[in-house]
Design an enzyme around this catalytic site. Structure first.
Site, PDB file in Angstrom:
ATOM      1  N   CYS A 218       0.817  -1.221   0.000  1.00 29.89           N
ATOM      2  CA  CYS A 218       0.000   0.000   0.000  1.00 29.89           C
ATOM      3  C   CYS A 218       0.846   1.264   0.000  1.00 29.89           C
ATOM      4  CB  CYS A 218      -0.960  -0.003   1.182  1.00 29.89           C
ATOM      5  SG  CYS A 218      -2.093  -1.409   1.128  1.00 29.89           S
TER       6      CYS A 218
ATOM      7  N   HIS B  87      -9.297   4.000  -1.159  1.00 27.74           N
ATOM      8  CA  HIS B  87      -7.919   3.501  -1.088  1.00 27.74           C
ATOM      9  C   HIS B  87      -7.642   2.489  -2.200  1.00 27.74           C
ATOM     10  CE1 HIS B  87      -4.133   2.104   0.366  1.00 27.74           C
ATOM     11  NE2 HIS B  87      -4.560   1.135   1.139  1.00 27.74           N
TER      12      HIS B  87
END
Lengths: 383, 383
Positions: free
Chosen positions: A83, A331
């Site tokens: 991420c 996200h």
């Protein structure tokens, strides 16, 4: 370090299963070129961030996107740091420029996640955990962060303190036209929503989203030629941590984030109190809470009070995630780091309108975390 | 540019399905640390190269390997540029050092491919091609390069000229203890083996292999402190090309390789004739042949004659792939670029024994290609 950000672009984040990674990338790259006043043939290198090949079955996505956006003769590379891939791409681009290898670098960061079912997406993300020693035993990412939240609650963190964070994020996120979830939420509702991984509930967890963000970075000399309002990357810090949560000495903070922040502050020659506002990696509410402490915005152990007192709002000690953060904005994992750069650049230029504007901001901080602190990049931006 | 290579390591390449990416990486990293006289805690950053998540189902392999080799507190990042991932990792590490972000960087490059069946491996590699517009129509990598070979044969390249290349590679590769296929082959046999993708036959194609290679790079100052025999990276050039072979204006050479070579020669301040020997990306015989021309070792169109005349042997104009190349040594895709660095470093130090030694070598060139020239990195190394 002094690398210029001369153009940024952002796609709409959300459930965009109809769009391929080509389409999403183009949506971010086109406005970035317009913003910089450049065209694809001006670009020397393209640094592409995408975390998960397995979502789309497309290997080497950098070449695909480079060709589609018209930079096919530029030097392509793809970066992956779970991420934290987006900020890792920014770091790599900045290094290419400072090293004198390339002068004008396009950073594109994209993820397409909702083409697969939510359980499958959760599995594919969980595969960033150790597929031999942790993933098979059910440790998904909500579970990793739930371990941290449990420990912090054992040490005194309250449900209301934790839920104050998504309430703030949704308040600002509702005003962000690029965001995935544009709605506000009250504290009561945020505290009582359904459990995802105890003690984390629905409002503690960011959604699964599709989207893209882009930035064009150049040397100091070129940036000054191209624009009167360059934003400068002046500090970069990176650190790692153990792969397995089982090997962590404690579950209260992310030591990799502390090391990365220290390195970034040192390189930029600033202190935490100098930071006008921050974009931090709030994949879960507890992650944002730990970031307040790991970045030095408040002492270790006082993140709950910081949130309860509203110090992360505009007008508070350090405004955090004024674009809605991962929680509200969404996200798309590989895109998040460059989305943070987009927000910081526009805030420092004074281009963010209305209630989301951090007036007079001079220094923005970016904190982007991969896995449970196994990859952390902290970048400092200045006007 | 002046970045030091202060330690290198290499695993055995071959069918190593019993070894995980952790095991393979450790086999290369351990000797690299011994070679450099360093330990894992000396390392500031780890740059990991692995091309295909889909072979192992492990996302974020950089963290996994970093933890296993003991560099878990260092800054991790993973690089992917298809089969050019290894050299892209070296480029990134060199940029981090030249930019002053990190001083001592471990580059680890690994691929585990034989855990899946050969047809599945071919499919997974083919997925580096465009999965919407080319892959579904049967364009595997042997097919991409067969198109180039067909065109070159139409223009006069002979079967014997092309087969001279694997004959040379196997002759040297038989002497490389790290290699996958340690056997020689005669010209007659190489010309008449079974067809893989017409006109490419078995001896025109590299095998599918598992393996790892590692290198430790440092700043000039640190390299001089650590060793009396640093090898210097003095030039790096990178370029790209269209994703789809259908969009190439011709099928005779790789223009991305020509651009990358030009940039690398310019940065290092040298010319093709200054190169003592080269490690080039011979995934297929035709790829090595085009490299002779694209790198300027012979004029465009004369690669067949260069091979026929044996100019790529030690004693010829420019010795090429004296470690056996991808053809004989094997091609664990993410590892190949760093394996080339291993060979060049040892040759320039004078550590390669016997008939494989390029006596008095001063300058080594690395040419690492992803896909059909869609990613190309050229690096220049000097004593």
């Amino acid at each position: 370090m002094k690398v210029g950000v001369v153009g940024v672009g952002h796609s709409k984040f959300g459930k965009r299963a109809e769009a391929t990674i080509r389409d999403l990338s183009h949506e971010a790259v086109k406005p970035a070129f317009e913003d910089a006043g450049l065209t694809p043939t001006d670009i020397d290198a393209i640094v592409f961030s995408l975390a998960g090949d397995m979502f789309n079955g497309q290997g080497s996505p950098a070449a695909l996107v480079s060709d589609y956006v018209g930079t096919q003769d530029a030097a392509p590379i793809r970066i992956e740091s779970a991420c934290a891939s987006g900020s890792a791409a920014l770091k790599t681009a900045a290094a290419f420029i400072e090293a004198g290898i390339h002068d004008k670098v396009l950073v594109v960061a994209t993820e397409s996640m909702t083409r697969v079912s939510t359980p499958e997406a959760t599995e594919l993300m969980s595969r960033a955990g150790d597929v031999v020693w942790e993933f098979p035993f059910g440790v998904s990412f909500p579970a990793y962060y739930a371990l941290y939240a449990s420990r912090r609650m054992h040490e005194g963190l309250t449900r209301a303190q934790l839920s104050a964070i998504p309430v703030k994020s949704h308040e600002y996120g509702a005003l962000n036209p690029n965001g995935h979830l544009q709605k506000t939420v009250g504290l009561e509702e945020a505290m009582k929503s359904i459990i995802i991984a105890h003690p984390l509930n629905l409002y503690d967890c960011c959604p699964i989203s599709d989207g893209s963000a882009a930035a064009i970075l150049t040397s100091e000399k070129t940036a000054k030629e191209l624009t009167d309002t360059p934003i400068w990357i002046t500090g970069i810090g990176t650190s790692g941590d153990t792969m397995q949560v089982a090997h962590r000495p404690n579950l209260t903070n992310l030591s990799g984030a502390q090391r990365a922040a220290k390195a970034a502050y040192e390189m930029a020659g600033i202190k935490p109190k100098d930071v006008s506002f921050a974009e931090v990696h709030d994949c879960f509410s507890i992650a944002e809470l730990m970031a307040y402490e790991d970045l030095g915005f408040c002492p270790i152990g006082e993140g709950g009070k910081f949130a309860e007192d509203g110090e992360m709002y505009i007008g508070g000690k350090t405004p955090v995630n004024i674009d809605g953060g991962l929680k509200s904005k969404g996200h798309p994992v590989g895109a998040t780091g460059v989305s943070q750069c987009y927000e910081i650049t526009r805030q420092l230029r004074g281009e963010v309108p209305g209630k989301r504007a951090v007036e007079g901001a001079e220094i923005g901080l970016q904190h982007n975390v991969g896995m449970h602190g196994t990859f952390v990049n902290v970048l400092i931006y200045q006007r």
